[in-house]
Design an enzyme around this catalytic site. Structure first.
Site, short mmCIF file in Angstrom:
data_model
loop_
_atom_site.label_atom_id
_atom_site.label_comp_id
_atom_site.label_asym_id
_atom_site.label_seq_id
_atom_site.Cartn_x
_atom_site.Cartn_y
_atom_site.Cartn_z
N GLY A 1 -63.08 28.67 5.95
CA GLY A 1 -62.46 28.90 4.66
C GLY A 1 -61.78 30.25 4.57
NE ARG B 1 -29.42 44.50 -8.74
CZ ARG B 1 -29.05 44.46 -10.01
NH1 ARG B 1 -28.26 43.49 -10.43
NH2 ARG B 1 -29.50 45.34 -10.88
CB THR C 1 -69.73 30.80 -6.68
OG1 THR C 1 -69.17 31.27 -5.45
CG2 THR C 1 -69.77 31.94 -7.67
CD GLU D 1 -63.29 30.17 0.71
OE1 GLU D 1 -64.52 30.16 0.78
OE2 GLU D 1 -62.62 29.14 0.73
N GLY E 1 -36.60 45.03 -11.90
CA GLY E 1 -37.01 44.31 -13.10
C GLY E 1 -36.94 42.81 -12.97
CB SER F 1 -71.36 39.17 -3.33
OG SER F 1 -70.01 39.39 -3.69
CD GLN G 1 -32.67 55.99 7.19
OE1 GLN G 1 -32.96 56.99 6.54
NE2 GLN G 1 -32.17 56.06 8.42
CB ILE H 1 -66.45 24.44 -9.03
CG1 ILE H 1 -67.87 25.03 -9.00
CG2 ILE H 1 -66.29 23.33 -8.00
CD1 ILE H 1 -68.22 25.80 -7.72
#
Length: 380
Positions: A242, A268, A127, A364, A341, A133, A279, A158
């Site tokens: 990659g 919790r 790059t 990538e 939170g 791209s 649910q 890099i």
């Protein structure tokens, strides 16, 4: 019927070894590395002792010679502890593989022993500031000076920039476009090599990222990897692997987030009940688990295709990267919502996972480019 989709005993052993290394060496330290932007070179070098610096370097060259599925298992396991650290090790492996697969025996002899041991670490340089791209438009130029090239230009974003000793670099040795690109190995200490400041990033804080600059750097002709003009092809072949590894890093980070969310919602209590008993919570966890397993199945299939060189390997690698990275981010986001939170606090690992995984849809090859690769292959 189920056996054809099961991991082999060897693959399970590799996965277990990577999981144990992660639990012992990566997970307990990941938050500190992130907060203080620590590059854990000592831990990364310990990964090399397990062969994780040369996963698909051939055994003849001193590596462990595994396939892309085994590499994905290792990256996924290490990303469970820290996606940033796992991704950094992936990039080193990609660079070492390029040298092993395409380099001359001389290049292999000079670089691979140190890379395999991680006495030296490698970066992959493609790059540029003006070509992300559109990689085939790169401008870093190598001028033929007889027994060496004179390389000038700059590479951007890099991983390992300024810290790593070896830079596997795509340079322009010929005409405009992909056919004029070659691959060379450049050492950190070659005169004319310099680095930008370490980038201040949203995530991936356990690894340095910087621009790499070349000012009339004399690179010996012997440091060519592959043939002159093969650089773009080599770069794209490297990216197939990659992309699988980055997808695997997303899977590992997302699995950690799911496991943390399950544990948290069971502990919790609200309105006199554990929130895991509601649910709505169970539906959310079910969606997270199902989507993660679907992405994992696609990525493992793509990894096998890349290993065997299937004709559609590039399309499947692109699909797997796209789905795994987007799924990973969605799973972590929903995990944070279940934490409420508390998920926003650095006391818990969720916010770090959210930050680390966000970049996976960009690097990538962006996921928009992944869609282009898939679409073009479908209609060709």
């Amino acid at each position: 019927m189920s056996d054809q989709f099961a991991l082999t005993e060897d693959q399970l052993a590799i996965q277990e070894m990577a999981q144990k290394f992660t639990a012992d060496m990566i997970t307990p330290n990941a938050a500190e590395w992130d907060e203080h932007k620590i590059f854990p070179r000592d831990v990364i070098k310990q990964a090399a002792e397990l062969g994780f610096a040369s996963i698909y370097v051939s055994e003849d060259s001193g590596g462990i010679g595994l396939g892309r599925l085994e590499a994905a298992l290792i990256m996924e396991a290490m990303a469970y502890g820290c996606p940033s650290t796992s991704a950094f090790i992936s990039i080193h492996n990609m660079s070492a593989w390029m040298i092993d697969r395409f380099g001359s025996q001389d290049v292999k002899d000079r670089y691979l022993p140190d890379l395999i041991a991680m006495d030296r670490i490698a970066s992959y340089c493609l790059t540029e500031p003006s070509s992300g791209s559109d990689a085939a438009a790169l401008r870093t130029r190598a001028i033929d000076k007889g027994d060496h090239w004179e390389v000038s230009g700059s590479k951007q974003f890099i991983s390992g920039g300024g810290e790593n000793e070896v830079y596997v670099t795509m340079v322009r040795t010929g005409e405009d476009g992909p056919k004029g690109i070659s691959c060379v190995v450049i050492d950190k200490d070659m005169p004319g090599v310099s680095f930008g400041a370490n980038e201040k990033k949203l995530g991936w804080n356990s690894q340095p990222t910087a621009a790499v600059n070349f000012d009339a750097v004399k690179v010996p002709k012997a440091n060519l990897v592959g043939n002159e003009g093969d650089g773009f092809k080599i770069a794209m072949m490297g990216l197939d692997g990659g992309r699988l590894n980055i997808g695997a890093c997303s899977l590992g980070g997302a699995q950690r987030a799911l496991d943390e969310a399950i544990a948290y919602t069971k502990d919790r209590k609200q309105f006199g009940r554990a929130i895991a008993d509601f649910q709505n919570t169970q539906f959310t966890l079910a969606d997270m688990a199902a989507e993660l397993e679907a992405a994992r199945a696609l990525l493992y299939l793509a990894a096998v295709k890349v290993t065997i060189g299937a004709p559609d390997k590039t399309r499947f690698a692109a699909m797997a990267k796209m789905i795994a990275t987007e799924t990973g981010s969605k799973v972590v986001d929903r995990a944070l919502q279940l934490f409420g939170g508390y998920g926003y606090l650095k006391e818990y690992p969720i916010e770090k996972l959210l930050r680390d995984l966000r970049v996976h849809s960009i690097l990538e090859g962006t996921n928009q480019i992944m869609r282009m690769i898939v679409g073009r292959d479908l209609v060709k």
